[in-house]
Write a protein that holds these residues in place. Structure first.
Motif, PDB file in Angstrom:
ATOM      1  N   ASP B   6      -1.047  12.135  -0.746  1.00 28.01           N
ATOM      2  CA  ASP B   6      -2.097  12.525   0.198  1.00 28.01           C
ATOM      3  C   ASP B   6      -3.386  12.778  -0.557  1.00 28.01           C
ATOM      4  O   ASP B   6      -3.677  13.893  -0.949  1.00 28.01           O
ATOM      5  CB  ASP B   6      -1.650  13.787   0.946  1.00 28.01           C
ATOM      6  CG  ASP B   6      -2.705  14.264   1.936  1.00 28.01           C
ATOM      7  OD1 ASP B   6      -3.602  13.474   2.273  1.00 28.01           O
ATOM      8  OD2 ASP B   6      -2.613  15.428   2.353  1.00 28.01           O
ATOM      9  N   ASN B  11      -5.651   6.986   7.297  1.00 29.23           N
ATOM     10  CA  ASN B  11      -4.662   7.297   8.310  1.00 29.23           C
ATOM     11  C   ASN B  11      -3.246   7.359   7.752  1.00 29.23           C
ATOM     12  O   ASN B  11      -2.511   6.381   7.790  1.00 29.23           O
ATOM     13  CB  ASN B  11      -4.776   6.234   9.395  1.00 29.23           C
ATOM     14  CG  ASN B  11      -3.815   6.483  10.514  1.00 29.23           C
ATOM     15  OD1 ASN B  11      -3.130   7.493  10.555  1.00 29.23           O
ATOM     16  ND2 ASN B  11      -3.751   5.536  11.421  1.00 29.23           N
ATOM     17  N   ILE B  12      -2.849   8.512   7.225  1.00 35.54           N
ATOM     18  CA  ILE B  12      -1.489   8.605   6.710  1.00 35.54           C
ATOM     19  C   ILE B  12      -0.540   9.163   7.751  1.00 35.54           C
ATOM     20  O   ILE B  12       0.661   9.043   7.616  1.00 35.54           O
ATOM     21  CB  ILE B  12      -1.384   9.458   5.423  1.00 35.54           C
ATOM     22  CG1 ILE B  12      -2.221  10.709   5.548  1.00 35.54           C
ATOM     23  CG2 ILE B  12      -1.788   8.648   4.228  1.00 35.54           C
ATOM     24  CD1 ILE B  12      -2.156  11.551   4.317  1.00 35.54           C
ATOM     25  N   LYS B  13      -1.097   9.735   8.795  1.00 37.15           N
ATOM     26  CA  LYS B  13      -0.236  10.289   9.837  1.00 37.15           C
ATOM     27  C   LYS B  13       0.611   9.195  10.481  1.00 37.15           C
ATOM     28  O   LYS B  13       1.802   9.373  10.716  1.00 37.15           O
ATOM     29  CB  LYS B  13      -1.101  10.981  10.891  1.00 37.15           C
ATOM     30  CG  LYS B  13      -0.365  12.050  11.627  1.00 37.15           C
ATOM     31  CD  LYS B  13      -1.318  13.011  12.304  1.00 37.15           C
ATOM     32  CE  LYS B  13      -1.371  14.349  11.600  1.00 37.15           C
ATOM     33  NZ  LYS B  13      -2.417  15.219  12.150  1.00 37.15           N
ATOM     34  N   SER B  14      -0.017   8.057  10.733  1.00 41.59           N
ATOM     35  CA  SER B  14       0.715   6.950  11.351  1.00 41.59           C
ATOM     36  C   SER B  14       1.871   6.498  10.474  1.00 41.59           C
ATOM     37  O   SER B  14       2.923   6.126  10.951  1.00 41.59           O
ATOM     38  CB  SER B  14      -0.207   5.750  11.584  1.00 41.59           C
ATOM     39  OG  SER B  14      -1.168   6.074  12.538  1.00 41.59           O
ATOM     40  N   PHE B  17       4.614   8.982  10.884  1.00 43.04           N
ATOM     41  CA  PHE B  17       5.260   8.777  12.188  1.00 43.04           C
ATOM     42  C   PHE B  17       6.213   7.577  12.130  1.00 43.04           C
ATOM     43  O   PHE B  17       7.319   7.619  12.667  1.00 43.04           O
ATOM     44  CB  PHE B  17       4.217   8.531  13.280  1.00 43.04           C
ATOM     45  CG  PHE B  17       3.474   9.766  13.728  1.00 43.04           C
ATOM     46  CD1 PHE B  17       4.153  10.951  14.008  1.00 43.04           C
ATOM     47  CD2 PHE B  17       2.097   9.738  13.899  1.00 43.04           C
ATOM     48  CE1 PHE B  17       3.460  12.082  14.441  1.00 43.04           C
ATOM     49  CE2 PHE B  17       1.404  10.861  14.339  1.00 43.04           C
ATOM     50  CZ  PHE B  17       2.088  12.033  14.603  1.00 43.04           C
ATOM     51  N   LYS B  21      10.259   7.530  12.740  1.00 48.29           N
ATOM     52  CA  LYS B  21      10.920   6.689  13.743  1.00 48.29           C
ATOM     53  C   LYS B  21      12.145   6.003  13.174  1.00 48.29           C
ATOM     54  O   LYS B  21      13.109   5.739  13.878  1.00 48.29           O
ATOM     55  CB  LYS B  21       9.953   5.587  14.221  1.00 48.29           C
ATOM     56  CG  LYS B  21       9.120   6.002  15.394  1.00 48.29           C
ATOM     57  CD  LYS B  21       8.376   4.815  15.943  1.00 48.29           C
ATOM     58  CE  LYS B  21       7.393   5.294  16.990  1.00 48.29           C
ATOM     59  NZ  LYS B  21       6.199   4.491  17.068  1.00 48.29           N
ATOM     60  N   VAL B  46      -6.810   3.669   2.216  1.00 44.96           N
ATOM     61  CA  VAL B  46      -7.859   3.073   3.014  1.00 44.96           C
ATOM     62  C   VAL B  46      -9.125   3.559   2.357  1.00 44.96           C
ATOM     63  O   VAL B  46      -9.215   4.713   1.961  1.00 44.96           O
ATOM     64  CB  VAL B  46      -7.785   3.566   4.474  1.00 44.96           C
ATOM     65  CG1 VAL B  46      -9.064   3.246   5.207  1.00 44.96           C
ATOM     66  CG2 VAL B  46      -6.614   2.943   5.204  1.00 44.96           C
ATOM     67  N   GLU B 183       3.009   0.220   8.903  1.00 43.30           N
ATOM     68  CA  GLU B 183       3.055   1.274   9.937  1.00 43.30           C
ATOM     69  C   GLU B 183       2.277   0.872  11.180  1.00 43.30           C
ATOM     70  O   GLU B 183       2.326   1.562  12.187  1.00 43.30           O
ATOM     71  CB  GLU B 183       2.540   2.594   9.349  1.00 43.30           C
ATOM     72  CG  GLU B 183       1.034   2.725   9.188  1.00 43.30           C
ATOM     73  CD  GLU B 183       0.451   2.050   7.941  1.00 43.30           C
ATOM     74  OE1 GLU B 183       1.138   1.209   7.328  1.00 43.30           O
ATOM     75  OE2 GLU B 183      -0.707   2.353   7.598  1.00 43.30           O
ATOM     76  N   LYS B 184       1.541  -0.248  11.090  1.00 40.99           N
ATOM     77  CA  LYS B 184       0.760  -0.718  12.228  1.00 40.99           C
ATOM     78  C   LYS B 184       1.201  -2.108  12.659  1.00 40.99           C
ATOM     79  O   LYS B 184       0.505  -2.758  13.439  1.00 40.99           O
ATOM     80  CB  LYS B 184      -0.732  -0.755  11.847  1.00 40.99           C
ATOM     81  CG  LYS B 184      -1.320   0.618  11.737  1.00 40.99           C
ATOM     82  CD  LYS B 184      -1.428   1.262  13.110  1.00 40.99           C
ATOM     83  CE  LYS B 184      -1.571   2.759  13.025  1.00 40.99           C
ATOM     84  NZ  LYS B 184      -1.615   3.360  14.365  1.00 40.99           N
ATOM     85  N   GLY B 186       3.965  -3.096  14.299  1.00 42.46           N
ATOM     86  CA  GLY B 186       4.996  -3.130  15.326  1.00 42.46           C
ATOM     87  C   GLY B 186       6.400  -3.071  14.731  1.00 42.46           C
ATOM     88  O   GLY B 186       6.622  -2.436  13.691  1.00 42.46           O
ATOM     89  N   LEU B 190       8.044  -1.802  11.030  1.00 44.04           N
ATOM     90  CA  LEU B 190       9.048  -0.728  10.966  1.00 44.04           C
ATOM     91  C   LEU B 190      10.287  -1.222  10.224  1.00 44.04           C
ATOM     92  O   LEU B 190      10.894  -0.483   9.444  1.00 44.04           O
ATOM     93  CB  LEU B 190       9.407  -0.247  12.379  1.00 44.04           C
ATOM     94  CG  LEU B 190       8.274   0.436  13.161  1.00 44.04           C
ATOM     95  CD1 LEU B 190       8.744   0.821  14.568  1.00 44.04           C
ATOM     96  CD2 LEU B 190       7.743   1.675  12.441  1.00 44.04           C
TER      97      LEU B 190
END
Lengths: 257, 201
Positions: B6, B11-14, B17, B21, B46, B183-184, B186, B190
């Motif tokens: 960190d 955007n590390i939250k995504s 998440f 999942k 990023v 993570e983006k 789809g 994943l």
């Protein structure tokens, strides 16, 4: 090959998705997270959330919503509305947004684009432009939700935005917005010819044919729409199949669970 | 447990998440002990190359990350995180990276729109357990203006095409890079993260 993107746009007011015609007659339609999940499953390539009220009190509700959306979907999404400072941008990125779109604040203070691009990278800074036709092949930049004319020309402003470090341009045609008679192709083309950034077309989608027209090379890289998706008039899987059949590259491996 | 570095990178939250999942536990950290005690490391990213290297340097993380990578711990760099693994970058000057992988980072050809934003398909170059259950021509989500060049071709698992060949997915033993955002991306993304998770167990 890079696919053309289909981008449902969700205007959010006090935590609900709404949609107006020519920015007025706002109607309540759904909860943002529910719609986001549905669009993710349908194979939307990206989502955009505009916080259309963006008063200070409601800002936290909106940030919570951004975080809930990020938790539910694994496709990129952009957040706009009420973004004024580099700190505002930082907040929405931290909440889980991938990109931030800046509109009026950039007109009032263009350096915010530059500062934000240097700090977070151009790839997450989207310049959103509300454009209203001024003459043949000339458009003026409007601010404050399309209510107020600025003294900027759209093509000049887009070029300046690129020079300042924006990574993408959303062009929202006020004249065609909500009319469902097709995107303003001349507007998209005029800007696409002058900048080397991806163009997201917005305003006017009514039929699948409108998407096919605007997603031709040299016009737009992505097509944004709201009501045709929210009210189920166009389904994204069907739209993508039709685009593919008409020779437009789209992401079709729709293996969403 | 996966340590997500960190260092203020977007955007590390995504990412967290997405790992959740798939039932993968992770924590955000810049603490050298926590990094040393992790089972695997993800270096997200990023932003600009030099800023990222400066921040990692200020937080005293460069040596520990190199040490863990050289000791064989699985380490995944995403987007700029992958680029940092290489020797040098030409982003706004000439900057030194981690040098874990041979190669340099250059701007994408101006014959195409830059940044490269959106979904692009992957061409597979070699088999890897990391590529398990990924169909041919899978689309993944890219957002970047710079890409790796002059790299070791035997490290290439999959590439994409945009103004030339874009190394999209590389692996040299325990060092893995994804230029796109899993993570983006789809279900495909994943699955790729899940495959990385399998490498840990």
């Amino acid at each position: 090959m890079l696919a053309k993107r289909i981008v449902p746009c969700l205007d959010v007011d006090k935590g609900r998705v709404v949609k107006g015609k020519k920015f007025q007659n706002i109607q309540d339609v759904a909860h943002p997270v529910d719609l986001a999940k549905k669009y993710n499953q349908d194979g939307a390539d990206e989502l955009v959330f505009y916080d259309i009220t963006a008063s200070n009190e409601e800002r936290n509700i909106f940030l919570d919503m951004v975080e809930s959306v990020a938790a539910e979907i694994a496709i990129p999404f952009t957040v706009g509305g009420g973004i004024r400072t580099v700190e505002d941008i930082h907040q929405v990125l931290r909440a889980g947004a991938d990109k931030v779109s800046i509109n009026s604040a950039a007109v009032k203070n263009p350096l915010v684009i530059k500062e934000a691009a240097l700090r977070f990278g151009s790839q997450c800074i989207v310049l959103s432009i509300d454009a209203k036709q001024a003459a043949n092949n000339r458009w003026g930049v409007y601010i404050n939700g399309g209510r107020q004319q600025s003294n900027l020309d759209v093509v000049d402003w887009a070029k300046q935005g690129e020079a300042l470090g924006a990574g993408e341009i959303v062009l929202n045609a006020i004249n065609t917005d909500g009319e469902k008679n097709g995107y303003d192709l001349a507007l998209m083309q005029s800007v696409a010819a002058e900048v080397n950034l991806p163009i997201v077309a917005s305003g006017g989608a009514g039929t699948t044919q409108h998407f096919a027209e605007v997603l031709q090379d040299g016009i737009a890289d992505a097509a944004l729409a709201a009501s045709v998706f929210h009210y189920g008039e166009i389904s994204i899987p069907e739209l993508k199949t039709e685009l593919y059949q008409s020779g437009i590259e789209v992401r079709r491996d729709l293996q969403w669970k | 447990m996966i340590a997500i570095i960190d260092y203020g990178a977007g955007n590390i939250k995504s990412l967290q998440f997405a790992l959740t999942k798939k039932g993968m536990e992770s924590y955000l950290t810049t603490d050298p002990n926590e990094i040393a005690n992790s089972d695997a490391i993800i270096l997200p990213g990023v932003g600009a190359f030099q800023d990222a290297m400066k921040t990692l340097d200020q937080k005293g993380l460069i040596d520990i990350l190199k040490h863990e990578a050289n000791n064989g711990k699985p380490i995944l760099g995403i987007c700029l995180g992958m680029q940092l693994f290489y020797e040098t970058s030409e982003e706004d000057g000439e900057w030194e990276g981690f040098g874990l992988l041979e190669g340099k980072v250059s701007r994408i050809s101006n014959s195409v729109k830059v940044p490269h934003i959106g979904w692009n398909n992957l061409t597979t170059h070699r088999n890897s357990a990391l590529y398990k259950d990924i169909p041919d021509d899978a689309y993944v989500y890219f957002v970047h203006s710079y890409a790796v060049t002059a790299f070791q071709h035997n490290s290439l698992i999959a590439s994409s095409t945009y103004g030339g060949m874009i190394p999209a997915f590389v692996q040299q033993d325990n060092i893995i890079g994804m230029q796109f955002h899993p993570e983006k991306s789809g279900d495909i993304g994943l699955q790729l993260l899940e495959n990385f998770g399998e490498m840990i167990r």
